[in-house]
Design a protein around this motif. Structure first.
Motif, mmCIF file in Angstrom:
data_model
loop_
_atom_site.group_PDB
_atom_site.id
_atom_site.type_symbol
_atom_site.label_atom_id
_atom_site.label_comp_id
_atom_site.label_asym_id
_atom_site.label_seq_id
_atom_site.Cartn_x
_atom_site.Cartn_y
_atom_site.Cartn_z
ATOM 1 N N UNK A 123 47.692 43.552 38.269
ATOM 2 C CA UNK A 123 47.228 42.861 37.057
ATOM 3 C C UNK A 123 45.734 42.554 37.180
ATOM 4 N N UNK A 124 45.144 42.179 36.053
ATOM 5 C CA UNK A 124 43.715 41.804 36.072
ATOM 6 C C UNK A 124 43.486 40.630 37.030
ATOM 7 N N UNK A 125 44.429 39.714 37.060
ATOM 8 C CA UNK A 125 44.293 38.542 37.938
ATOM 9 C C UNK A 125 44.321 38.956 39.404
ATOM 10 N N UNK A 126 45.177 39.928 39.754
ATOM 11 C CA UNK A 126 45.261 40.390 41.140
ATOM 12 C C UNK A 126 43.995 41.126 41.566
ATOM 13 N N UNK A 127 43.439 41.935 40.667
ATOM 14 C CA UNK A 127 42.178 42.644 40.956
ATOM 15 C C UNK A 127 41.048 41.630 41.161
ATOM 16 N N UNK A 128 41.017 40.638 40.288
ATOM 17 C CA UNK A 128 39.970 39.607 40.382
ATOM 18 C C UNK A 128 40.076 38.852 41.700
ATOM 19 N N UNK A 129 41.309 38.523 42.110
ATOM 20 C CA UNK A 129 41.520 37.808 43.368
ATOM 21 C C UNK A 129 41.117 38.673 44.555
ATOM 22 N N UNK A 130 41.426 39.955 44.489
ATOM 23 C CA UNK A 130 41.110 40.882 45.573
ATOM 24 C C UNK A 130 39.606 41.021 45.782
ATOM 25 N N UNK A 131 38.843 41.042 44.665
ATOM 26 C CA UNK A 131 37.392 41.264 44.741
ATOM 27 C C UNK A 131 36.572 39.986 44.624
ATOM 28 N N UNK A 132 37.238 38.839 44.528
ATOM 29 C CA UNK A 132 36.550 37.539 44.405
ATOM 30 C C UNK A 132 35.614 37.520 43.215
ATOM 31 N N UNK A 133 36.121 38.002 42.087
ATOM 32 C CA UNK A 133 35.335 37.963 40.854
ATOM 33 C C UNK A 133 36.183 37.326 39.764
ATOM 34 N N UNK A 134 35.673 37.260 38.558
ATOM 35 C CA UNK A 134 36.415 36.635 37.470
ATOM 36 C C UNK A 134 37.301 37.654 36.751
ATOM 37 N N UNK A 135 38.334 37.153 36.091
ATOM 38 C CA UNK A 135 39.217 38.018 35.299
ATOM 39 C C UNK A 135 38.422 38.661 34.164
ATOM 40 N N UNK A 136 37.482 37.904 33.585
ATOM 41 C CA UNK A 136 36.659 38.435 32.495
ATOM 42 C C UNK A 136 35.854 39.644 32.946
ATOM 43 N N UNK A 137 35.340 39.606 34.197
ATOM 44 C CA UNK A 137 34.575 40.745 34.714
ATOM 45 C C UNK A 137 35.463 41.976 34.882
#
Length: 296
Positions: free
Chosen positions: A272-286
């Protein structure tokens, strides 16, 4: 005494308190005002000549010794330089090279040295407190230990409208402050400095000094304000360059992050977008923005 062929140009402050024939008298008056003393013997004042530490090509600082104390004075008419403590540390080192006999440095017994004091007289247009203290330790990368050095610079606002008590104790400093205020009064008019000098003489402000050195004072002020303007321009240019660099750096970092998000999505299509964001330490919006950009 060196004149116009000097590498450094003196400010009116330096001339009045260091170069002029009344300089020792003026210094002693200022010293007395700072220390609540009543010394009258001008021979107590020993000038210490230091160049190329606080300013480049324009001398706006003085140092001298009185009664076992070495004092460093500087004047600012733009903004207070937050690196004054570091500069004063370098400055006083050079002063001690003159004040302490070379052979004495190698003695095993304790060598007594003049007690240092540092003052900056603020005379600028921008709002500043009546008095403040700058500390060298504020610039330390790590907390100061017990064997760290400390140096403090007292910044005193000498603008005449602020009425610092020091102006009431030292007449020559008060008149100097009034003179600078008068110059600013006519700053938008043609021949502003000439008008200010003439009015000050009529009102008895630095009258003897201005009668003797009116044309020299005019030239010093022209050089002084040109220097201040040059410093402000360079500060503005440096700030703009910093902003542009930040923008370029931000763009570069943004592109790198986009690449990382793209690769992460391709390798982990079920994330999910949230999992990608958590993996890369960035925001869901990015993550959402990047996926939209690449149509994935």
């Amino acid at each position: 005494m060196e004149k116009e062929n000097r590498e450094h140009k003196d400010s009116v402050f330096v001339d009045l308190f260091y170069q002029d024939e009344t300089a020792k008298k003026n210094l002693l008056s200022l010293y007395n005002a700072l220390h609540d003393t009543e010394y009258e013997d001008e021979n107590l004042v020993r000038k210490v000549k230091i160049d190329d530490v606080l300013y480049k090509n324009f001398k706006n600082d003085i140092s001298f010794e009185v009664n076992g104390q070495v004092l460093v004075f500087g004047e600012h008419q733009s903004t207070v330089n937050m690196n004054m403590c570091l500069r004063c540390l370098m400055y006083v080192g050079r002063a001690y090279e003159q004040l302490v006999d070379r052979k004495a440095r190698y003695r095993t017994t304790l060598v007594k040295i003049p007690t240092p004091e540092f003052y900056t007289f603020y005379n600028g247009k921008k709002e500043q407190p009546l008095e403040r203290v700058l500390s060298l330790s504020d610039a330390f990368m790590n907390p100061a230990g017990e064997n760290s050095v400390e140096l403090k610079v007292k910044v005193i606002n000498i603008n005449s409208d602020k009425a610092h008590e020091l102006l009431g104790k030292c007449g020559i400093l008060k008149e100097y402050s009034q003179f600078i205020s008068m110059v600013r009064k006519y700053s938008d008019e043609e021949s502003a400095i000439k008008k200010a000098i003439r009015e000050c003489m009529e009102q008895g402000i630095l009258s003897d000094y201005l009668k003797r050195k009116g044309s020299e004072v005019e030239n010093m002020l022209i050089a002084e304000y040109s220097y201040e303007e040059d410093i402000q321009v360079k500060q503005e240019e440096a700030m703009q360059q910093g902003v542009q660099k930040g923008i370029r750096q931000g763009r570069q970092e943004g592109l790198i992050l986009c690449g990382k998000i793209f690769q992460a999505v391709k390798k982990n299509p079920d994330f999910t977008n949230e999992q990608i964001a958590l993996k890369l330490a960035c925001s869901v919006e990015e993550v959402e923005s990047t996926k939209k950009m690449f149509g994935i």
